[in-house]
Design a protein around this motif. Sequence first.
Motif, PDB file in Angstrom:
ATOM      1  N   ASP A 165       0.858  -1.177   0.000  1.00  0.00           N
ATOM      2  CA  ASP A 165       0.000   0.000   0.000  1.00  0.00           C
ATOM      3  C   ASP A 165       0.898   1.231   0.000  1.00  0.00           C
ATOM      4  O   ASP A 165       2.026   1.167   0.506  1.00  0.00           O
ATOM      5  CB  ASP A 165      -0.859   0.045   1.282  1.00  0.00           C
ATOM      6  CG  ASP A 165      -1.932  -1.025   1.240  1.00  0.00           C
ATOM      7  OD1 ASP A 165      -2.215  -1.536   0.138  1.00  0.00           O
ATOM      8  OD2 ASP A 165      -2.453  -1.352   2.322  1.00  0.00           O
ATOM      9  N   PRO A 167       0.575   4.493   1.624  1.00  0.00           N
ATOM     10  CA  PRO A 167      -0.129   5.438   2.498  1.00  0.00           C
ATOM     11  C   PRO A 167       0.671   6.731   2.659  1.00  0.00           C
ATOM     12  O   PRO A 167       1.734   6.887   2.060  1.00  0.00           O
ATOM     13  CB  PRO A 167      -0.193   4.688   3.827  1.00  0.00           C
ATOM     14  CG  PRO A 167       1.055   3.876   3.841  1.00  0.00           C
ATOM     15  CD  PRO A 167       1.344   3.514   2.402  1.00  0.00           C
ATOM     16  N   TRP A 168       0.155   7.624   3.472  1.00  0.00           N
ATOM     17  CA  TRP A 168       0.897   8.836   3.833  1.00  0.00           C
ATOM     18  C   TRP A 168       1.573   8.613   5.181  1.00  0.00           C
ATOM     19  O   TRP A 168       1.033   7.908   6.040  1.00  0.00           O
ATOM     20  CB  TRP A 168      -0.048  10.031   3.904  1.00  0.00           C
ATOM     21  CG  TRP A 168      -0.510  10.413   2.533  1.00  0.00           C
ATOM     22  CD1 TRP A 168      -1.532   9.843   1.826  1.00  0.00           C
ATOM     23  CD2 TRP A 168       0.067  11.399   1.685  1.00  0.00           C
ATOM     24  NE1 TRP A 168      -1.634  10.411   0.587  1.00  0.00           N
ATOM     25  CE2 TRP A 168      -0.663  11.384   0.468  1.00  0.00           C
ATOM     26  CE3 TRP A 168       1.131  12.300   1.813  1.00  0.00           C
ATOM     27  CZ2 TRP A 168      -0.360  12.226  -0.597  1.00  0.00           C
ATOM     28  CZ3 TRP A 168       1.424  13.140   0.748  1.00  0.00           C
ATOM     29  CH2 TRP A 168       0.685  13.095  -0.430  1.00  0.00           C
ATOM     30  N   ASP A 205       1.796  -5.417  10.899  1.00  0.00           N
ATOM     31  CA  ASP A 205       2.528  -4.352  11.556  1.00  0.00           C
ATOM     32  C   ASP A 205       3.756  -4.930  12.243  1.00  0.00           C
ATOM     33  O   ASP A 205       3.722  -5.227  13.426  1.00  0.00           O
ATOM     34  CB  ASP A 205       1.590  -3.721  12.608  1.00  0.00           C
ATOM     35  CG  ASP A 205       1.377  -2.259  12.321  1.00  0.00           C
ATOM     36  OD1 ASP A 205       1.843  -1.798  11.263  1.00  0.00           O
ATOM     37  OD2 ASP A 205       0.752  -1.592  13.161  1.00  0.00           O
ATOM     38  N   VAL A 246       1.535   6.123  10.312  1.00  0.00           N
ATOM     39  CA  VAL A 246       0.898   5.865   9.010  1.00  0.00           C
ATOM     40  C   VAL A 246      -0.499   6.471   8.997  1.00  0.00           C
ATOM     41  O   VAL A 246      -1.242   6.335   9.976  1.00  0.00           O
ATOM     42  CB  VAL A 246       0.770   4.337   8.775  1.00  0.00           C
ATOM     43  CG1 VAL A 246       0.242   4.046   7.380  1.00  0.00           C
ATOM     44  CG2 VAL A 246       2.109   3.652   9.002  1.00  0.00           C
ATOM     45  N   PHE A 247      -0.846   7.094   7.858  1.00  0.00           N
ATOM     46  CA  PHE A 247      -2.159   7.735   7.722  1.00  0.00           C
ATOM     47  C   PHE A 247      -2.780   7.358   6.380  1.00  0.00           C
ATOM     48  O   PHE A 247      -2.067   7.200   5.387  1.00  0.00           O
ATOM     49  CB  PHE A 247      -2.012   9.268   7.794  1.00  0.00           C
ATOM     50  CG  PHE A 247      -1.539   9.749   9.136  1.00  0.00           C
ATOM     51  CD1 PHE A 247      -2.442  10.151  10.113  1.00  0.00           C
ATOM     52  CD2 PHE A 247      -0.184   9.767   9.442  1.00  0.00           C
ATOM     53  CE1 PHE A 247      -2.004  10.566  11.350  1.00  0.00           C
ATOM     54  CE2 PHE A 247       0.264  10.182  10.689  1.00  0.00           C
ATOM     55  CZ  PHE A 247      -0.652  10.589  11.644  1.00  0.00           C
ATOM     56  N   PRO A 248      -4.118   7.256   6.327  1.00  0.00           N
ATOM     57  CA  PRO A 248      -4.764   6.863   5.072  1.00  0.00           C
ATOM     58  C   PRO A 248      -4.743   7.961   4.024  1.00  0.00           C
ATOM     59  O   PRO A 248      -4.855   7.699   2.830  1.00  0.00           O
ATOM     60  CB  PRO A 248      -6.207   6.557   5.485  1.00  0.00           C
ATOM     61  CG  PRO A 248      -6.407   7.295   6.778  1.00  0.00           C
ATOM     62  CD  PRO A 248      -5.076   7.402   7.434  1.00  0.00           C
ATOM     63  N   ASN A 249      -4.610   9.227   4.438  1.00  0.00           N
ATOM     64  CA  ASN A 249      -4.580  10.322   3.455  1.00  0.00           C
ATOM     65  C   ASN A 249      -3.739  11.485   3.987  1.00  0.00           C
ATOM     66  O   ASN A 249      -3.403  11.538   5.179  1.00  0.00           O
ATOM     67  CB  ASN A 249      -5.999  10.780   3.095  1.00  0.00           C
ATOM     68  CG  ASN A 249      -6.765  11.204   4.341  1.00  0.00           C
ATOM     69  OD1 ASN A 249      -6.311  12.073   5.081  1.00  0.00           O
ATOM     70  ND2 ASN A 249      -7.905  10.567   4.581  1.00  0.00           N
ATOM     71  N   GLU A 252      -5.196  13.852   6.941  1.00  0.00           N
ATOM     72  CA  GLU A 252      -5.081  13.339   8.318  1.00  0.00           C
ATOM     73  C   GLU A 252      -3.651  13.527   8.833  1.00  0.00           C
ATOM     74  O   GLU A 252      -3.434  13.909   9.989  1.00  0.00           O
ATOM     75  CB  GLU A 252      -5.411  11.836   8.352  1.00  0.00           C
ATOM     76  CG  GLU A 252      -6.798  11.489   7.881  1.00  0.00           C
ATOM     77  CD  GLU A 252      -7.836  11.662   8.974  1.00  0.00           C
ATOM     78  OE1 GLU A 252      -7.506  11.362  10.129  1.00  0.00           O
ATOM     79  OE2 GLU A 252      -8.942  12.130   8.650  1.00  0.00           O
ATOM     80  N   ARG A 270       4.501  10.846   1.078  1.00  0.00           N
ATOM     81  CA  ARG A 270       3.781   9.670   0.574  1.00  0.00           C
ATOM     82  C   ARG A 270       4.734   8.486   0.482  1.00  0.00           C
ATOM     83  O   ARG A 270       5.895   8.636   0.076  1.00  0.00           O
ATOM     84  CB  ARG A 270       3.248  10.015  -0.835  1.00  0.00           C
ATOM     85  CG  ARG A 270       2.455   8.934  -1.499  1.00  0.00           C
ATOM     86  CD  ARG A 270       0.991   9.156  -1.249  1.00  0.00           C
ATOM     87  NE  ARG A 270       0.206   7.946  -1.492  1.00  0.00           N
ATOM     88  CZ  ARG A 270      -0.675   7.824  -2.460  1.00  0.00           C
ATOM     89  NH1 ARG A 270      -0.872   8.831  -3.293  1.00  0.00           N
ATOM     90  NH2 ARG A 270      -1.364   6.700  -2.592  1.00  0.00           N
TER      91      ARG A 270
END
Length: 288
Positions: A165, A167-168, A205, A246-249, A252, A270
Amino acid sequence: MPAPRNHLSLPAPAKLNLMLHILGRRPDGYHELQTLFQFLDHHDSLHFSLRSDSEIHLLDPMPGVAHDSNLIVRAARLLQQHCASTQGVDIRIDKRLPMGGGLGGGSSNAATTLVALNHLWQCGLSPEQLAALGLQLGADVPVFVHGQAAFAEGVGEKLTFVELDEPWFLVVRPDVAISTAKIFSDPCLTRDTPPCKVRSVLGQDGHNDCQPTVERHYPQVRQALELLGEYVPAKLTGTGSCIFGVFPNQAEADKVAARISGTLECFVARGCNRSSLQLELERQTRER
Ligand SMILES: C[C@@](CO)(OP(=O)(O)O)[C@H](O)COP(=O)(O)OP(=O)(O)OC[C@H]1O[C@@H](n2ccc(N)nc2=O)[C@H](O)[C@@H]1O
Ligand SMILES: Nc1ncnc2c1ncn2[C@@H]1O[C@H](COP(=O)(O)OP(=O)(O)O)[C@@H](O)[C@H]1O
């Protein structure tokens, strides 16, 4: 690869170790690792100009790093010697990545130098040959040469490329530089994590075996982990000192960055499975 020319500007991206397990220590003192590398869209920029003689000059000094021991200069000399090249180069750098931060800036600078000069000097080495040469400079250099997110084993040179993935991340930089050698020489470091399969790591994780040792030596890192941990699970990259969440966008991540940036240096970036070095090489190839 772009056609030969006299100048080349390329990025040297940061990496994160999303997990880092230490399986044991080899007779030469190096540690057997399992680690997951992903790149960030946050990078140094290097600028290479051919010289009319065979000298190698880094024109921007880095505080605390002597010219001849800078990994950029060492990488250039190693390639020049390996290929018996008679060409030289002037190198400039816009340095953004913190030193001793576990973001791999030095190794990334070395990898970008090998890739750039292989092209400018027309050495004709393959990525595999450049990675093998780079391993002489640092365990992290090969993954930066290949520029593909990877599960790494051995001392970090046996690479299985992976798609993760993207993520940000919020990366926080405690006010301390950490020596990789110091952490790896600590007698209390955990060195007996059982090996795992790449598929069991993906999507999980994983932990970082260096983190307890780093937290013990550096209260600044422990405090940063506590602060970021109020918002999101926080982890160390490499041997530190940087930590990340870790962030989904991006929104956030920006929100938390705004809360802690008054206390600690941090940036939002990113996660990338292809490094900015690879993407830029491809872009330049398409344009020519
Ligand atoms: C731990 C990692 C994880 O990505 O990153 P950083 O935190 O340094 O960025 C790397 O394996 C670091 O790679 P790199 O920074 O290139 O290390 P090197 O210059 O090769 O080694 C520095 C010193 O660390 C120790 N070392 C390094 C790698 C390894 N697998 N075992 C070790 O014991 C050795 O004492 C060595 O002298
Ligand atoms: N071009 C370079 N950029 C950064 N550090 C360098 C460079 N050349 C040599 N070094 C040395 O390597 C050490 C580790 O740097 P760096 O790769 O940025 O950190 P880390 O290994 O923690 O990711 C620095 O503290 C510095 O002494």
